[in-house]
Design a protein around this motif. Sequence first.
Motif, short mmCIF file in Angstrom:
data_model
loop_
_atom_site.label_atom_id
_atom_site.label_comp_id
_atom_site.label_asym_id
_atom_site.label_seq_id
_atom_site.Cartn_x
_atom_site.Cartn_y
_atom_site.Cartn_z
N TYR A 194 0.66 4.27 -1.03
CA TYR A 194 0.23 5.65 -0.79
C TYR A 194 0.45 6.09 0.65
O TYR A 194 0.55 7.27 0.93
CB TYR A 194 -1.24 5.85 -1.18
N HIS A 241 0.87 -1.18 0.00
CA HIS A 241 0.00 0.00 0.00
C HIS A 241 0.90 1.23 0.00
O HIS A 241 1.15 1.85 1.04
CB HIS A 241 -0.97 -0.04 1.19
N HIS A 265 -7.18 0.78 -1.54
CA HIS A 265 -6.18 1.80 -1.16
C HIS A 265 -6.77 2.81 -0.18
O HIS A 265 -6.12 3.18 0.79
CB HIS A 265 -5.69 2.55 -2.40
#
Length: 384
Positions: free
Chosen positions: A125, A123, A185
Amino acid sequence: MVGYRFMGKAHSHAYRDLPFYFDTEVEPVLQAVAGRNEVEVKVAADKMGWASYETDWKRLIERKDIDLIDIVTPNNTHAEIAIAAAEAGKHVICEKPLAMNLEQAQRMLHAVRKNNVVHMICHNYRFAPAVQFAKKLIQEGRLGKIYHIRATYLQDWIMDPNFPLVWRLRKEVTGSGTHGDIAAHILDLARFLVGEFDEVVGMMETFIKERPIGEMTGGLNAKLEAGSKGKVDVDDTSAFLARFKSGALGVFEATRFAGGNRNGNRFEINGEKGSIRWDLENMNNLQVYLADDEPGLQGFRTINCTEEHHPFAGAYWPAGHIIGYEHTFINLMKELMNGISRGYSPNPNFEDGVRNQAVLEAVEKSVETRSWVKLEQMSLAKNY
Ligand SMILES: NC(=O)c1ccc[n+]([C@@H]2O[C@H](COP(=O)([O-])OP(=O)(O)OC[C@H]3O[C@@H](n4cnc5c(N)ncnc54)[C@H](O)[C@@H]3O)[C@@H](O)[C@H]2O)c1
């Protein structure tokens, strides 16, 4: 590394650039990449800097000169590769969503724990310096009690009805559509910033129900194959409401049908003492509102998170010299290298993958039953 297209490129680049910016105790060596097509995997290996290639990922697992397996293949392959890697005593990093469903995800977590290998889920981000700074502000209590998160992930790359039926639109390969791909996300960001989910209720829709057959060619591009059409059996859009264990409320929307939004991964969080906003397409900036600012000067300010005070940013350039999408992967890989040298699994790891999968599946269950679903209703195995 297994697979070599969109994420293959992002991960290869991150491994290569990592030592340039960070001094880690161990450094990645790009030993071998696996793919099924020998001509293509050889080209990819040469281009991306891998020392050798294999045409069967099982060969990577057998090789003694490999410590870490990186999984950048479609979702239906993650569990088999990750479990085989863990059983062979190799560390594992896997792209999101961790698996096709919660049951698979839990088996993957069980395998990495049982074999005591380091594990991470990608992940990326979380690793934008502005997102890390948002986390720091929340942890320091600068926003006070959190009331709301509203998060959207808006894309538009399949709006053309002639965009082909690629693996991302086929349930047997992807598990779910927009939901597992990009809602995954934003719910991960919500867990990172706000905490664990308590209950969810959602809705999903498939706007284009049939498409010509085709395949992905890298990035989010695709090519048509001659002839037939096939049924789209995953969601084009997924939206849901959530309550968090902390009492905060969440509103989430993920879609590939928001025309004009190329990659609109955005969130706003409101707390008793302030608010923050972030937008991937302007990823270096964090908008911050603090309620104790002087009256008359109150409002959102823009913090360009490129200074040494901002997590990870100091490794790159002088203040204001911005970084991009690829740096989120470099930052994540830095954490992975620290985990490998020091013997722990940095977050987000397979446990996060399982918790995220439980939220994804709870939303799917709520859509089926047209009702709220508590996360505690999701069957987490005893060894979880
Ligand atoms: N972190 C992110 O932001 C992000 C972005 C895009 C994709 N992803 C995830 O990364 C994974 C890969 O997505 P992508 O966009 O790179 O896909 P892609 O279609 O660009 O590449 C997939 C690769 O896997 C290979 N492959 C396919 N089936 C295989 C099999 N059975 N055995 C071995 N290799 C196989 C293909 O040849 C190709 O090299 C997916 O799980 C996806 O959800 C994550």
